[in-house]
Scaffold this motif. Sequence first.
Motif, PDB file in Angstrom:
ATOM      1  N   ARG A 115      -6.861   1.950  -7.010  1.00 55.08           N
ATOM      2  CA  ARG A 115      -6.612   3.197  -6.285  1.00 55.08           C
ATOM      3  C   ARG A 115      -7.880   3.615  -5.551  1.00 55.08           C
ATOM      4  O   ARG A 115      -8.984   3.446  -6.057  1.00 55.08           O
ATOM      5  CB  ARG A 115      -6.173   4.280  -7.279  1.00 55.08           C
ATOM      6  N   LEU A 116      -7.698   4.167  -4.336  1.00 48.03           N
ATOM      7  CA  LEU A 116      -8.797   4.679  -3.525  1.00 48.03           C
ATOM      8  C   LEU A 116      -8.557   6.157  -3.230  1.00 48.03           C
ATOM      9  O   LEU A 116      -7.404   6.582  -3.032  1.00 48.03           O
ATOM     10  CB  LEU A 116      -8.902   3.899  -2.217  1.00 48.03           C
ATOM     11  N   TYR A 117      -9.647   6.931  -3.178  1.00 46.28           N
ATOM     12  CA  TYR A 117      -9.551   8.369  -2.961  1.00 46.28           C
ATOM     13  C   TYR A 117     -10.509   8.786  -1.841  1.00 46.28           C
ATOM     14  O   TYR A 117     -11.643   8.314  -1.786  1.00 46.28           O
ATOM     15  CB  TYR A 117      -9.969   9.149  -4.201  1.00 46.28           C
TER      16      TYR A 117
ATOM     17  N   ALA B 223      -3.762   0.521   8.519  1.00 47.21           N
ATOM     18  CA  ALA B 223      -4.257   0.586   7.135  1.00 47.21           C
ATOM     19  C   ALA B 223      -5.552   1.391   7.059  1.00 47.21           C
ATOM     20  O   ALA B 223      -6.485   1.027   6.342  1.00 47.21           O
ATOM     21  CB  ALA B 223      -4.444  -0.803   6.545  1.00 47.21           C
ATOM     22  N   VAL B 224      -5.596   2.492   7.804  1.00 45.55           N
ATOM     23  CA  VAL B 224      -6.764   3.368   7.843  1.00 45.55           C
ATOM     24  C   VAL B 224      -6.372   4.735   7.269  1.00 45.55           C
ATOM     25  O   VAL B 224      -5.348   5.311   7.657  1.00 45.55           O
ATOM     26  CB  VAL B 224      -7.292   3.533   9.279  1.00 45.55           C
ATOM     27  N   TYR B 225      -7.207   5.232   6.355  1.00 43.27           N
ATOM     28  CA  TYR B 225      -6.897   6.465   5.636  1.00 43.27           C
ATOM     29  C   TYR B 225      -8.177   7.270   5.424  1.00 43.27           C
ATOM     30  O   TYR B 225      -9.269   6.719   5.407  1.00 43.27           O
ATOM     31  CB  TYR B 225      -6.266   6.145   4.275  1.00 43.27           C
ATOM     32  N   GLY B 226      -8.018   8.570   5.245  1.00 37.78           N
ATOM     33  CA  GLY B 226      -9.200   9.364   4.951  1.00 37.78           C
ATOM     34  C   GLY B 226      -9.026  10.838   5.229  1.00 37.78           C
ATOM     35  O   GLY B 226      -7.920  11.326   5.501  1.00 37.78           O
ATOM     36  N   VAL B 227     -10.146  11.562   5.153  1.00 39.09           N
ATOM     37  CA  VAL B 227     -10.152  13.010   5.347  1.00 39.09           C
ATOM     38  C   VAL B 227     -11.291  13.391   6.281  1.00 39.09           C
ATOM     39  O   VAL B 227     -12.301  12.696   6.385  1.00 39.09           O
ATOM     40  CB  VAL B 227     -10.309  13.763   4.008  1.00 39.09           C
ATOM     41  N   ILE B 228     -11.101  14.526   6.963  1.00 40.59           N
ATOM     42  CA  ILE B 228     -12.100  15.062   7.892  1.00 40.59           C
ATOM     43  C   ILE B 228     -12.209  16.558   7.645  1.00 40.59           C
ATOM     44  O   ILE B 228     -11.198  17.246   7.462  1.00 40.59           O
ATOM     45  CB  ILE B 228     -11.687  14.801   9.352  1.00 40.59           C
ATOM     46  N   ASP B 229     -13.435  17.056   7.632  1.00 39.96           N
ATOM     47  CA  ASP B 229     -13.693  18.475   7.388  1.00 39.96           C
ATOM     48  C   ASP B 229     -14.435  19.052   8.589  1.00 39.96           C
ATOM     49  O   ASP B 229     -15.595  18.736   8.818  1.00 39.96           O
ATOM     50  CB  ASP B 229     -14.531  18.619   6.112  1.00 39.96           C
ATOM     51  N   GLY B 230     -13.748  19.887   9.356  1.00 44.22           N
ATOM     52  CA  GLY B 230     -14.389  20.532  10.489  1.00 44.22           C
ATOM     53  C   GLY B 230     -15.337  21.626  10.031  1.00 44.22           C
ATOM     54  O   GLY B 230     -15.032  22.377   9.104  1.00 44.22           O
ATOM     55  N   VAL B 231     -16.496  21.702  10.677  1.00 42.83           N
ATOM     56  CA  VAL B 231     -17.525  22.682  10.305  1.00 42.83           C
ATOM     57  C   VAL B 231     -17.751  23.613  11.493  1.00 42.83           C
ATOM     58  O   VAL B 231     -18.254  23.186  12.533  1.00 42.83           O
ATOM     59  CB  VAL B 231     -18.851  21.984   9.929  1.00 42.83           C
ATOM     60  N   SER B 232     -17.385  24.858  11.344  1.00 43.77           N
ATOM     61  CA  SER B 232     -17.524  25.796  12.460  1.00 43.77           C
ATOM     62  C   SER B 232     -18.985  26.061  12.792  1.00 43.77           C
ATOM     63  O   SER B 232     -19.829  26.143  11.900  1.00 43.77           O
ATOM     64  CB  SER B 232     -16.841  27.126  12.140  1.00 43.77           C
ATOM     65  N   ALA B 233     -19.270  26.180  14.066  1.00 47.09           N
ATOM     66  CA  ALA B 233     -20.620  26.505  14.509  1.00 47.09           C
ATOM     67  C   ALA B 233     -20.990  27.900  14.027  1.00 47.09           C
ATOM     68  O   ALA B 233     -20.123  28.744  13.774  1.00 47.09           O
ATOM     69  CB  ALA B 233     -20.702  26.436  16.034  1.00 47.09           C
TER      70      ALA B 233
ATOM     71  N   ILE C 160       0.841  -1.196   0.000  1.00 51.12           N
ATOM     72  CA  ILE C 160       0.000   0.000   0.000  1.00 51.12           C
ATOM     73  C   ILE C 160       0.880   1.251   0.000  1.00 51.12           C
ATOM     74  O   ILE C 160       1.837   1.349   0.753  1.00 51.12           O
ATOM     75  CB  ILE C 160      -0.925   0.016   1.233  1.00 51.12           C
ATOM     76  N   THR C 161       0.548   2.200  -0.857  1.00 52.13           N
ATOM     77  CA  THR C 161       1.246   3.484  -0.893  1.00 52.13           C
ATOM     78  C   THR C 161       0.227   4.593  -0.722  1.00 52.13           C
ATOM     79  O   THR C 161      -0.743   4.657  -1.478  1.00 52.13           O
ATOM     80  CB  THR C 161       1.986   3.679  -2.230  1.00 52.13           C
ATOM     81  N   ALA C 162       0.443   5.453   0.255  1.00 49.30           N
ATOM     82  CA  ALA C 162      -0.525   6.508   0.555  1.00 49.30           C
ATOM     83  C   ALA C 162       0.085   7.882   0.309  1.00 49.30           C
ATOM     84  O   ALA C 162       1.244   8.132   0.646  1.00 49.30           O
ATOM     85  CB  ALA C 162      -0.982   6.407   2.009  1.00 49.30           C
ATOM     86  N   PHE C 163      -0.712   8.764  -0.293  1.00 47.63           N
ATOM     87  CA  PHE C 163      -0.330  10.141  -0.530  1.00 47.63           C
ATOM     88  C   PHE C 163      -1.400  11.039   0.080  1.00 47.63           C
ATOM     89  O   PHE C 163      -2.589  10.760  -0.059  1.00 47.63           O
ATOM     90  CB  PHE C 163      -0.216  10.433  -2.024  1.00 47.63           C
ATOM     91  N   ALA C 164      -0.986  12.107   0.736  1.00 43.77           N
ATOM     92  CA  ALA C 164      -1.959  12.998   1.364  1.00 43.77           C
ATOM     93  C   ALA C 164      -1.481  14.436   1.309  1.00 43.77           C
ATOM     94  O   ALA C 164      -0.281  14.715   1.362  1.00 43.77           O
ATOM     95  CB  ALA C 164      -2.187  12.590   2.825  1.00 43.77           C
ATOM     96  N   CYS C 165      -2.430  15.345   1.179  1.00 40.82           N
ATOM     97  CA  CYS C 165      -2.102  16.763   1.183  1.00 40.82           C
ATOM     98  C   CYS C 165      -3.310  17.538   1.689  1.00 40.82           C
ATOM     99  O   CYS C 165      -4.455  17.206   1.356  1.00 40.82           O
ATOM    100  CB  CYS C 165      -1.730  17.227  -0.224  1.00 40.82           C
TER     101      CYS C 165
ATOM    102  N   VAL D   5      -4.712   6.374  -2.055  1.00 37.26           N
ATOM    103  CA  VAL D   5      -4.023   5.142  -1.690  1.00 37.26           C
ATOM    104  C   VAL D   5      -3.937   4.229  -2.904  1.00 37.26           C
ATOM    105  O   VAL D   5      -4.967   3.884  -3.504  1.00 37.26           O
ATOM    106  CB  VAL D   5      -4.720   4.420  -0.529  1.00 37.26           C
ATOM    107  N   ASP D   6      -2.717   3.866  -3.282  1.00 32.62           N
ATOM    108  CA  ASP D   6      -2.505   2.891  -4.347  1.00 32.62           C
ATOM    109  C   ASP D   6      -2.359   1.501  -3.755  1.00 32.62           C
ATOM    110  O   ASP D   6      -1.632   1.318  -2.760  1.00 32.62           O
ATOM    111  CB  ASP D   6      -1.244   3.236  -5.137  1.00 32.62           C
TER     112      ASP D   6
END
Length: 292
Positions: A223-225, A39-49, A14-19, A290-291
């Motif tokens: 590939r996973l995005y 082997a856990v990957y992902g993104v999070i978007d904080g939402v201001s009150a 597994i090869t992971a790239f993040a920015c 993730v490739d």
Amino acid sequence: MTEMTGTSSKDDGITAFACTRPGGAGLNEDACVVNDLAAVYGVIDGVSAMGKSVLESNMTSGYIASRILAEAFQAEKLDPDLRETVLRANAVLRERMDAAGVEMASKWKLWSAVFAIFRVHSRTVEFVQSGDCMLFARYRDGSVRVLTYNRVAEFDLATLNLKHRLMEENVLSLEEVGEKVRRQSMLNRGQANCPNGYSVMNGDPELAWAMEYGSISRSGIRRLYAVTDGMFHFIENCSDPLKWERFLDRLDELGIERYIEQLVEEENLDPDCKLHPRHKKSDDKSAVIVDL
């Protein structure tokens, strides 16, 4: 800009790239998850009150919410079920809000975050998702599979349409238009984790049924995005049936960092959000690829 790139040393290759990059001069409320050990990957978007969003130590409520969830997924030992990790973080967030005296009955005052997280197993890919973060898979034949659905888009579009209509009528002052748009946004926030609404981690136990989760076969996936909405807000309301394929093709061609740089250049050419209707000129942007 905050950037993370790396190569995993796991035996399965597994090869992971993040920015990730903030949308302006303030805090980046987005966060990337790259946990090679689990082997856990992902993104999070904080939402201001919509109430008091800047708290002690100059942190925003969205920043706090996204970091609580990111820290939970970066832990060395994770629950076998990704949902349980989300729900524990959701409970921690509720405790933080309670300690800060947040009025829980008003959803627009809640600290919150949306997310798209996946775990790669030997034969399957498990995922959890909420809000407008998106997950995709590309197969070896080049085809794209959209794994999630943006339930926030219709609510955002309603607000944008209202603003456009009021501006076109040219009857109200800018302040009055802003107040009406704010009221619509408050109504939208009230749909969080409701049957006809959208899912969001905001301390509400109803997130347990509202968030998306599932598992797909890993067979044939190349590939996973995982991406936050700041990566695609130009096309969020586009009717093109191939919009996601075109988006991922461009992301693959340029790479995450260069894609973000070009997107920022395009945003700067449309500062008033007229060519591409959206809520603000530039949003926080994050992607993890993730490739396999």
